[in-house]
Structure formats: structure tokens, C-alpha cells
Enzyme design. Structure first.
Site, short mmCIF file in Angstrom:
data_model
loop_
_atom_site.label_atom_id
_atom_site.label_comp_id
_atom_site.label_asym_id
_atom_site.label_seq_id
_atom_site.Cartn_x
_atom_site.Cartn_y
_atom_site.Cartn_z
N THR A 167 0.82 -1.21 0.00
CA THR A 167 0.00 0.00 0.00
C THR A 167 0.86 1.27 0.00
O THR A 167 1.88 1.33 0.67
CB THR A 167 -0.90 0.00 1.24
OG1 THR A 167 -1.65 -1.21 1.24
CG2 THR A 167 -1.86 1.18 1.23
N GLY A 174 2.35 -3.08 8.24
CA GLY A 174 2.68 -3.41 9.62
C GLY A 174 4.12 -3.86 9.71
O GLY A 174 4.65 -4.47 8.78
N GLU A 204 -6.97 -6.28 3.23
CA GLU A 204 -7.24 -7.40 2.32
C GLU A 204 -8.52 -7.20 1.53
O GLU A 204 -9.31 -8.13 1.38
CB GLU A 204 -7.30 -8.72 3.11
CG GLU A 204 -6.00 -9.14 3.72
CD GLU A 204 -4.92 -9.43 2.69
OE1 GLU A 204 -5.22 -10.13 1.71
OE2 GLU A 204 -3.79 -8.92 2.84
#
Lengths: 753, 753
Positions: free
Chosen positions: A173, A218, A474
């Protein structure tokens, strides 16, 4: 139980209300616990593992003070927890090797020893119940190496992953680009030796714009020293070959300092999940070796020539890679069941203990248990039922994905494109619906606890805030319905064109239930813009208690709504662009995708119970347990019928006159399930350590627990003399003493400003 | 605008997307701003006031670092902000005296100078946009003295309140008792001199049980030195006289230390509103003078004899007291409009700037503005419309309460019991519906911002968490529908009994719209358990664009659902206890109460626009502005028709075949409103200072703002050498170096634990 370390605060006498609930529970909760875990052995193993973490002499796994810590403390302590967990596992030498039923490691298990770890890691970290910053290493980074890197690459990198020399994250992303992966801007440009690159050629990674900075991954911010970076591949001839994966070292393995050209950092506080260092990254001319491109399905040689890896085996492998990605969604679905069940456990136990409103009928004029109010039942019991439904569906989807993967590995030809599309539609529909339901459900459980649900010590605040991300990761829940309908519309086309051969491909898929209704509906289709009418219709009040009748209604609901989407699209193509037609259909698509998800959830629940019944005494579930779960199924179907009533009225599958009967059946279903509510929560076997909730304690002794949590707040702890609050000396003292100017009446006006 | 202090981060060039939106806005946003403020003068005053706060040389009002602070810091800084605000106001000598239209202070304005302060305080503190711990002093404590204490008590206490010698809170809720006030356990027992009390007698305040500890009151924990405590009055003869109010000193005015027998503290972290020291309090034999009981409506003499104050004037006064309490609800409704509009402003501006998905039709292959997706429009535009609807209704309800109050004060007999019950039903229905809609709406705006909506720097996280309490305070939203229906059922009874005289009392009330439909429906009522059929029915597609038709549908919807509740209750009384019958009807009551709220919101919106049109050039709104607000009204009605479609299908007010036409009308309404979306947000005139949002900035330059916020996080700021994160030295270093035990393969099993 008072010596069970999983119940850290000494349990007091069980509250009379909960004791009464438990003694009148019409089934054995522990049987359901065994079923959920897989076996009695699995239950005791899980309990031992949890106790082992809790008993750790360092005491680091305590979550008692989570609520009072600043996120910086939470993050650093979570890092320490993580390292201690590794240490514990290594010293105990524990783990579990996963193999397929024939004893062979599956294709993705090239390094079985390592692959086993994510599953073990998931279990252990879920029992520790506090998000750990390196989570994405196992959840995304290693699986990515396993699916997209070639054998040589795996042989080099996986041992480093196992030994935590390499701590990885998955960087896809970007600041300006989420769901639309095609729009990613990060570039990986090939440089030949002749262009000054090191031997064998290099990639230069760049973030050409601010919107191309990686953002959100993350583990990226502070923890990872490597990232699997998704970037546009510019080959040796300057041709853009679309997005590919590149292993980019971020930090020195020696001292963790950032490597030249790399800038990363934490993205700042989020609504939840703040233990995690979700990160941003900017790349400025970062050079990596040519072989750091993931090369299983495409290669670039030293001359910069791009080539796709061809061949049948690899076509299967690419499907496997795809299936692997879908497993992440399936895990999200499966874990939703647990999150929702935790919220239900807290809210239902509290609602059994909390009393409100006088009971004029009672001899001692006591107040009612809140759980006896119909609104509270309507809020909580269907959610409890849904948490079980999602468990059955999650289990079914995971098993199906595993089956498809095994078939692909063994080279079976049964895995057609339709099968892959089908499981894509299924996971998309279920991920979207189950996570929306769970996120809203947790929040509703929180609201159902009234004022005390606002307290962080309720346990519901962090549970909710940590879960919320599932609606967006997702595949955003708002985007996924389009992907579902895209697949389902192909089935409609086949039905409309009467292509019976093609329809055979749809047998044994999750779409199979639509074939027969669609054939009949297409035959009768009016195609004059009026909504498609169901061919199943409730005709008597008694049918609302019959699960098979309810399932037929849900079956026709999907078929009718889907056919309407197809016809609406076909009709509007005549007057506007495909893009416009599609856009105007989005709301109808959401409804149809939701209908598909509901049917699958109910069907999997029904089939799962049937399977257990057929197992007889080999099942963990006895007669009473399947009976109560069947009540859950029936209640859930009736609840959705009521919640989505306009769909069913639109397709005329019931008439307005039957609505009161449907609602009576719903009330009756709630009445039937009411005595089992606490038992169904207990059956999940969430310890007090895991629930972290003053309201959801096993013993129901909520009020002392709330006061204890309050007294622990730093505002009380750090008070100065006699409970005087912080800020009194600096602020209030002077004001009260009259030292902050003088009140001059109300003669002033705004014009004085 | 770049020198406007209300835009603290220097505005960059307005993004091309927002510039395009603004240049094509078909009306003048500033005209709506003037209308919302009341006049152009009011707008410039508000802006000046806000600038004045922001420009304060102490700089204390900055909210830039809110996201990174621990709640202890936030609380102490908020105290300092509050004291500085008082200082500023005093030094400027500003305020505004509120009088009624005839120049007289109204009954509650016994101390006009003080009463004026809450309103000014509300304005100033809302512009400072950070909750201030002593808020409850003005919002609840002072109004309570004004309504429940006699003249002598007011004369003594109000000046102390004004000068902040007395900082008060309102202590009603107990740990075990929320909505059911009758169950409160705190006691105030009268002690005569002969029983050892001081001269004149004393009250002894006690918390007899843990569940009786006061819990939740804002300002109680650390800030207040006095509390208005709600307790059961035990008179001199030992008779329990029910709940009454007592002014209890908590802390020394000298040094703020707790007084003997009093224990208070903060209740710990909450989901939001954490600047506030919501508190708990335990009383152990606390003695207060007899005259500290609020004695306007009841007295206890030195002998401990309890007496109600009788007389006509005081009956009116007791109604005024009641009306005053309802004004709190009305303020909650009114402020919902602002909170929802803030969320819409952030989400809509961001959706205009954020691009996603390729536009095949566009020449430059740019991505779509997210705001052009139908789902996004369906999520955001009705909420935007609702924020305006709530504004109109909030204004109307406040005006009506003021009118009723004035009538009561002037002794007019027009304020019957029905009128008081009516306004009670109205505020209950609207409070429940508007706050649910707003809370869910803010959260939906947050989700509509995709991933970035999770960031605290989106501004939506704190906005949502601070607002959420509104669903529970002043009557839990789940409980209020019963109160609404209780009132509405009396109207049904009058209609059923054909009592035409009694029906006259209902004219000019908010229930008036139900009289005619109910009369007709009762005449035709089948009473055989089938749902009541509407006597209004949509008959052609064109009617869905006609607001008056839509309003008729909503009118009949309430009437039908209400009549069904009445008949269901009447029928089930025959077979079960009233309590059971009532309980089984709760879900139907929620639907009927929601219907009542929706109708009132739409009606007030329509009437408000009609009023402005009639004013002609005296209105702030021109033709274009009323046109766009009418579009909002129509969209909102259609959206609710779609959202609550099952109600309308149940009453057969439209047939299934018309559904696609209704939905087409909805799409068209969204298309019409789309060009006005950004303008309707701009019209609210929320400065960047107030929005505190990287996504909702006026200039649309969101991405640099997000990065700036990220870089400010302590996790980045406190990094050691070269961006190495906190926790590396203690945790990761050793792991990476291989010092945390050794990987021993997967031979271990669970049995090793």
C-alpha cells in the site's frame, strides 16, 4: 478454578445470577469447547499453553496495565513480549510440523520447519492476547517468499527468516494508493553492469512522488530490517512490466540503522492496533542485487531481459500462490468468530448480572436481569449465533482452500478456472460480510453494556478498536461486492445462454445452489424492470420454524437479486457507458453479495451440524449440543430475515400479512435460546486473562473489578496530598482563590475582541 | 484566507479537485453560513471569537499534539486551558445577557448574569474544541440550583458558582444504577439537634453498598469541590421520601483536600472524552446542614418533618424544572448536527481529493474521484443531508421549549399536561434517533475514508469517540422509545374511544399529524393480527420526487406502526401479564418511535425551508440555497424510505414493483446533490483549527499533512541513532544477534510444557 492461572484476579464466589444461569444450562458447554478446539486433547493443550505463558516468571505477559500505558510504552513492551516468546519457545523446543494427510509436505511447505511456525506463532500470540510488532513477518513476509520466490531464493532467505536475522514486512500500500494495485507508483528500474551496476545487474528502487511513499505496512516503521516491496518493474529496455515483488534491505543487520536512501518511520497513532509500528517508507535510488526480485513466475536476466516463467506446473503454482493469498482472507473470517464471541461473552455475562427496572411480578421487588429484555436479546443473541455460524463457515472455507491447494499440488485437473473464481467470490463475499457484521457486532455489544461499556476496563474498547482494521485490510468491504458479483454474473450469463455444458463446471462449487433457481427464474423473467419474484414463498406461520424452508428463502433471495443486477446492467448498457451502468448498479451489487454471504453462512452452519450428527458418538457434540446449535441457526436465519426484510418482501417470498408471524417465530427462537446464552459463552472457554474485562469476568463479580480498575488510573495514582488531582496547584488553586482576574458583569460585548 | 489564524497550518494552493468542486458549486455557501449562525454579524462575531482564542499569546489552545499525549497530560492541560479561558473572558469583560423578548429575565434567570454564562461558555468552549473538565458546572450543576433550590439558597450559592469558589458537578448515576432512577441507593438521613446534629438539624449522606457509589458524573473525580447529590431522603421519622437533591461539599475550598467521609476519584480511561475526570464518590456518614437540601419543591423543617411545597405557581415551576431538563436533551440533538457535519466535511472533502480506480473514459487515464462512486455517495450524501435536517429540528425544538417555558412563566393556561407529555415524547424520540444516526454516521464517515480514516490525524477518531457518549447519557437510546410510545399510546386510546374533546388537546402538538390518519385507520382496523395498511399509497414513479408525497408516506408509517403496537398490546394482555406483553412489544415500539422521529425531522426541515422562503429577502438564504436544501430534504426522505423499506412494504404504502423506481429516484437525487456536496460542507464554516484533520483540510492538500502528523509521533521523535526505534537495544538487538536461545527444530511437542 481459583488456582487456574488463566484467571489472574482471584475469582470470588460466582454471582448468584451466573450460578443460576449455569445450573439451568440445558447442555454441556465443555462438549462444545472440545468441538471448537478439535478434541478434548486439543482443549487441554491450549489451556496448558496459555497457562505456561501466563506463569512465565518474567511476568511480562500481564495485560493488567494496558489501559493506562502510552502507545510508546505499549509498543516497546510488545517488542519485549515478542522476544521473550521466541526465547520461551526455543528453550522448550516446541513447535508442530504440519504435513498433508499423505505425509508429504505440500508445495508451499518447502521449508516445513519454518512454515510450521506461523501457525504455532498465531496460536501462541493469540493466547498472549496483545498484538506483537513483528506479526507481519510470519503472516505476510514469509508466505510471500514461499509463494513468489524460486527455490534458490527460498534456500537462501528462509533460514535467515527463521533465525530472525531477517525481520520482514510486506510493503504494498502507498500513501495515495490502496485497493487499486495497478496504480502503484514505486519503481524498480533495472541497471546493467554497463550502466554502473554491480556484477549481475542491480535494481534501483525509487519513490518518485509523495503519493508513492509506502504507507501502512505493519512492522515496517521500526521493527523490520527487510521489506518485500511491490513496485513497477522497468526492465533493461525501459519497458514498464507492471508490478512485481522485490526484497529490499531496509536496515543494517548489525546495528538496525537505516540503509542509504531508505527513510522509514511509524505512521502515528491509529484508532487501534497501536502496539504495531505500521510504517511509511521512502526510497531514493536504493540499489539491490538483480536476484532480489522474486523470480518464481518471472525473471530478468543480467541483460535486463524480462521473461515470464512458462509451463503447466507453474500455472498450477500460480494458482497456488493465488490460493495462498486467499487463505489470509479465510483466516480473517475465521478469527472474526473469536472476536465476536469475546464481545458476546462480555456483554451476555454482564447482561445476566446487571439488573435494571422493577419487576412488579417478583415477590422481592428485585430488578430485572437486563438479558430478559427483548431488545437486549435481539441485540445479543443473534450475534452469539452469528459467532458460531462464522466459526463453521471459517472452518469450511479453510478446509476447502486446503483441499484445492492439495489438488493443485497433486496435479488433479478438477481445479478449473471456475473453481478458483468461485473460491475467490466466496472469500470476498464472506470477508466483506463477516467482518462488517463482526465490527458492528462488537460495537453493539459495547453499547449494550450501557455506560460501563464505555470504560476501557470493559475490555470491549480495545477489542473493538483492534478488530476494526479487518473491515479495510485485504480488500475494503465496500469494494469486495463488485468482485463477488463479477464472478456470479458469469453464471447468470451461462444460464441465460442455456449453455448446459458450461453449467457443469459450476457443480460442486459454492455457486451450485444458484443454478436451479436461476434456470427457473430466467425462464419466467419478465425483464420489464420489475423485481424478479421468488418461486419459493412462505405460505403458513409454521414454516418460519423450519430451517430448510428458511434456507430456501435465502437461496431464492440471492438468485432473484443477482438476476436483477444482471438485467439492470444489460438494460442500462443500451443507454449509457459500461462504466456508468456498472456504477449505477453498485448498491444492488452490495445487496446481492450480502445475500450470497448470508446463504453460505447458513448453509455451512446447517451442513456442519449435519456432519456432526452423522458422526454419532465420534463427534464431540452430543444431542443437547447439536440441539442448541440448531436453535442458533434457526434464530440467525429468522434474524436476518427480519433485518433484511425488504429484500424478501421485494422478491415476494413472504406477504405483509405473514410478517407478524415471522416476528413471533423470532421471539420464540429468542425465548428458546435464552437459557443457553451464558452456556454458549462459557463454551468458548475464554479465560479472564484473555477477556481482560471487568464486565465479562467468569465469576460475574463486576463491580469490585470496575472500582479496582478505576483506582489504578494514573490520575488517581499520581494524585498529590489527600487525593488532590494533578493540575490543581498549577490551575485550579489560583482560580478558586480569586487570582484569575475579576468577574466584571455582562456589559462587555463581542466588539471588545 | 492564508492569514486567517483559524487555518493554523499555512494553506497551500487549493487542490485542483477542490477548486473545481468549488467553482461549480451552484449556490453561495456563505449565505448558508449566515443562516446557520443567525446573521452575517453573528458569523463574523463567531469567527472573531475563534481567532481570539487561537491567537492567545500563551499558545495553550493549540490542539496540534492531542494525538500524542497521555490522558493525564490531556486532563491537566485541559484544566489549564479552562482557567486561561476564564481569565481571558474576565479581562475582556465579555459576555451576553440573555433576556426574554419582553425584556424580562425568565423564571430560571434569577441570576441572569450567571445564567448567561453557560451559553457563552458553551460557545467559547466549543470553539476551543477540546473538552474542559469543569463543563458540568455550567451544564448541570448551576441549572440544578436554578431549578430546584429556593430563592434564599440561590442567592447564597450562585455568586459562589460565578466566582468559581464553588465548582460543582451533578452526582446521580451510581455504579449499579443508571436509567432506573428509582433504584438509587445513596441515602440522606435527617438528624435532629436532639440526635447530636448541629443547630437546625443535619443530613447524613451515606453510600450503604458498593453499587450505591456514585459513578460516572463528569467533573466529580478531581475538579469539583461540590456535588449536587441525588439521594433517598429519610425524614425525621425514618420515612423514605424518595429521591431528592442535596448540595454536598466534597473538598476544602482552601486546599482542595477531600473532606472527612468523602472519597472520590477518576473512573479511569474511557473510549473517549478522556480530558474529563468523570468520577466516583463514596460517602461515609458525611454531615451537611439541613438547608443543603434543595428546597424549592419540598422542605424538611428542623423537626425533620417533610412537606411538599404546594400551589399553582409552583406547579408551573415544577413544569419549568422539567422543561429545563428537557433542554439538555434538545442541546444534545442540536449539537449532533455539528458533530455529524464535521465528520461529513472531512469525509466529503477527502473523497473529492482521493482518487481510485481507472477511468477508462478519461483521456488522461486518471483515476476516479472516490466521491463519484455510488456507494460513497450513498454513504455520505444522506448523512450530509441529515446534518442539516437535525439542525432545523434542533432549532425548532429549542424554540418550542423556550416558548413553553415563557408561557408557563407568564401563567398562560395553554400549557396542558398533553403539551408537556408531547415535548417529552418529541425530545425522547429525537434524542434517541438523532444521536444513533450521528454516532453511526460519524463512524461511517470514518470507514468511508478507507485506511486513512483509521489514523488519529484524520480527526475522525477523536470526533467519534468523544461523541459516542451521547447515545447513552440523558436516557439510553434503547430505553427512550418506550417513553415515546407511552405518550403516543394515550393518543391512540383517545382515538379508539372516540373522545373528540380530548383530541383537541393534541392539536398544535407534535402528535397532531397522527390524529387524522389514526381516526381513519381505527375505523378500518381489522384487528385480526395482520399489519395495518396505509391509506396513502404511491401510485406512480413521479411521486418519489415529490416531497409532500414522501411526507405523507412517513405520516402513515408512524400511524400504522403505532396502531399495531396498541393492538398488539391490547391483544396480548388477554394471555399474559402486562409486563410480558410490554416486553414482547419492545421491538415494535422501537420501530414506531423511529418512525415518529423521522417524520418530525422531515417535517421540521420542510417547514423551516418554507419559513425562509416566506421571509423573502429578509432571509439569509437565497433561491439557490433553498433549492439545494430542498434537494437535501428530498434525498433524505428517499434514503430513509430505502433504508426502512420493510416498514413501508409492510404497511403496503408502495408495491414491490415500484421499488426500482424509488431507487432510480434516489440515484437521481444523489446526482442532483453531487455538485453541491463540497459547498454544503464549506457552508458549515469549520476552520482547520476546529476540524483537526489531515484529511478534511480546506485546501485538500492531505498527503503532506498525513506525513507531517506521522513524523510528529513520539515513536519517531524519540528514536535513537539513525531512526532506530525505542526497544531495539533492549529487545531486538539480542534476538537478531542470536542471543535468545537457539532454534531447535520442530521435534518438541506440547507435552513439554
Amino acid at each position: 478454578m481459583s488456582e487456574d492461572p488463566r484467571y489472574p484476579t482471584p475469582l470470588r464466589t460466582i454471582s448468584a445470577d451466573l450460578a443460576a444461569e449455569r445450573s439451568s444450562t440445558p447442555f454441556t458447554p465443555l462438549h462444545i469447547t472440545h468441538f471448537l478446539d478439535g478434541s478434548p486433547t486439543a482443549t487441554s493443550q491450549r489451556r496448558r499453553l496459555e497457562s505456561w505463558i501466563i506463569r512465565d516468571p518474567t511476568g511480562i505477559f500481564s495485560n493488567e496495565n494496558n489501559a493506562y500505558m502510552h502507545r510508546t510504552e505499549r509498543h516497546t513492551r510488545a517488542l519485549a513480549k515478542f522476544v521473550r516468546l521466541i526465547e520461551l519457545c526455543r528453550s522448550a523446543g516446541i513447535g508442530s510440523k504440519q504435513t498433508t494427510s499423505d505425509g508429504q509436505s505440500s508445495i508451499q511447505h518447502l521449508e516445513g520447519e519454518i512454515v510450521s511456525s506461523p501457525e504455532f506463532y498465531t496460536l501462541v500470540s493469540s493466547l498472549a492476547d496483545d498484538p506483537l510488532p513483528p506479526s507481519l513477518h510470519w503472516v505476510m513476509f514469509v508466505p510471500n517468499i514461499l509463494t513468489l520466490c524460486d527455490a534458490e531464493q527460498q534456500a537462501e532467505w528462509l533460514p535467515l527468516c527463521r533465525d530472525w536475522k531477517m525481520i520482514g514486512c510486506y510493503a504494498q500500500t502507498e500513501l495515495g494508493h490502496g485497493s487499486n494495485i495497478r496504480a502503484l507508483e514505486t519503481t524498480a528500474t533495472f541497471l546493467k553492469e554497463s550502466e554502473g551496476a554491480k556484477k549481475g545487474g542491480e535494481w534501483m528502487i525509487n519513490s518518485p512522488t509523495l503519493t508513492s511513499w509506502k504507507f501502512w505496512p505493519g512492522t515496517l516503521g521500526k521493527t523490520a530490517n527487510h521489506a518485500m516491496v511491490i513496485a513497477r518493474l522497468i526492465d533493461g529496455s525501459g519497458v514498464d512490466r507492471g508490478i512485481h515483488n522485490f526484497l529490499v534491505p531496509l536496515r543494517s543487520v548489525e546495528d538496525h540503522s537505516l540503509l542509504p536512501g531508505v527513510e522509514t518511520g511509524d505512521i502515528g497513532p491509529k484508532i487501534g492496533y497501536n502496539n504495531m509500528d505500521n510504517g511509511y517508507a521512502k526510497f531514493e535510488g536504493v540499489r539491490i542485487p538483480r536476484r532480489n526480485m522474486a523470480m518464481r513466475f518471472a525473471t530478468v536476466n543480467e541483460e535486463g531481459v524480462y521473461e515470464k516463467v512458462a509451463g503447466g506446473a507453474d500455472e498450477a503454482a500460480s494458482k497456488v500462490a493465488y490460493i495462498t493469498m486467499m487463505q489470509v482472507r479465510a483466516y480473517i473470517i475465521h478469527s472474526s468468530s473469536e472476536a465476536l464471541a469475546m464481545a458476546c461473552t462480555i456483554a451476555i455475562r454482564y447482561s445476566a448480572v446487571r439488573r435494571q427496572g422493577y419487576n412488579a411480578d417478583s415477590p422481592d421487588k428485585s430488578e430485572f436481569q437486563v438479558l430478559d429484555y427483548r431488545q437486549q436479546q435481539y441485540r445479543l443473541l443473534p450475534l452469539l449465533a452469528a459467532s458460531y455460524a462464522i466459526f463453521f463457515t471459517g472452518k469450511h472455507v479453510l478446509a476447502r482452500l486446503k483441499h484445492i491447494e492439495n489438488q493443485l499440488v497433486s496435479g488433479a485437473s478438477t481445479i478449473t478456472k471456475v473453481v478458483v473464481a468461485d473460491i475467490h467470490a466466496t472469500t470476498s463475499a464472506l470477508k466483506s460480510y463477516a467482518t462488517t457484521l463482526t465490527a458492528d457486532g462488537i460495537e453493539d455489544c459495547r453499547k449494550a453494556c450501557g455506560g460501563h461499556g464505555f470504560l476501557v476496563c470493559s475490555g470491549l474498547v480495545e477489542l473493538s478498536n483492534t478488530y476494526l482494521q479487518s473491515c479495510t485490510v485485504e480488500g475494503d468491504n465496500q469494494m469486495l461486492p463488485q468482485q463477488v458479483i463479477n464472478v456470479l454474473l458469469k453464471l447468470v450469463e451461462k444460464v441465460q445462454s442455456g449453455d448446459d455444458d458450461a453449467l457443469k463446471d459450476y457443480e460442486q462449487t459454492d455457486m451450485e445452489y444458484l443454478i436451479e433457481p436461476l434456470i427457473k427464474l430466467v425462464e419466467n423473467a419478465a425483464d420489464n424492470g420489475t423485481p424478479t419474484k421468488s418461486l419459493f414463498c412462505f405460505s403458513s406461520p409454521g414454516q418460519f420454524a423450519d430451517t430448510s424452508m428458511l434456507l430456501q428463502a435465502f437461496q431464492y433471495r440471492t438468485a432473484c437479486l443477482l438476476l436483477d443486477v444482471a438485467m439492470q446492467l444489460q438494460n442500462s448498457m443500451e443507454t449509457c457507458t459500461p462504466q456508468q451502468a456498472w456504477n449505477d448498479c453498485l448498491l444492488a451489487m452490495s445487496r446481492a453479495a450480502r445475500a450470497h454471504a448470508c446463504f453460505l453462512l447458513l448453509r455451512d452452519f446447517a451442513n456442519g451440524l449435519k456432519d456432526e450428527q452423522q458422526k454419532g458418538s465420534a463427534s464431540c457434540l452430543g444431542k443437547e449440543e447439536t440441539a442448541v446449535l440448531s436453535q442458533c441457526l434457526c434464530l440467525l436465519a429468522l434474524y436476518w430475515l427480519d433485518q433484511h426484510l425488504s429484500d424478501f418482501l421485494q422478491i415476494q417470498c413472504l406477504s405483509a400479512t405473514l410478517i407478524p408471524h415471522m416476528r413471533s417465530a423470532l421471539l420464540e427462537a429468542m425465548t428458546s435460546l435464552r437459557p443457553s446464552a451464558v452456556g454458549l459463552c462459557d463454551a468458548r472457554d475464554f479465560s479472564d486473562f484473555r477477556l481482560k474485562s471487568a464486565l465479562g469476568r467468569y465469576d460475574g463479580d463486576v463491580y469490585p473489578a470496575i472500582i479496582k480498575a478505576a483506582k489504578n488510573d494514573p490520575l488517581n495514582q499520581q494524585s498529590s496530598n489527600g487525593g488532590v488531582g494533578l493540575g490543581y496547584d498549577e490551575s485550579l488553586k489560583n482560580l478558586i482563590a480569586g487570582g484569575v482576574g475579576e468577574y466584571k458583569g455582562v456589559s462587555g460585548t463581542m466588539s471588545r475582541l
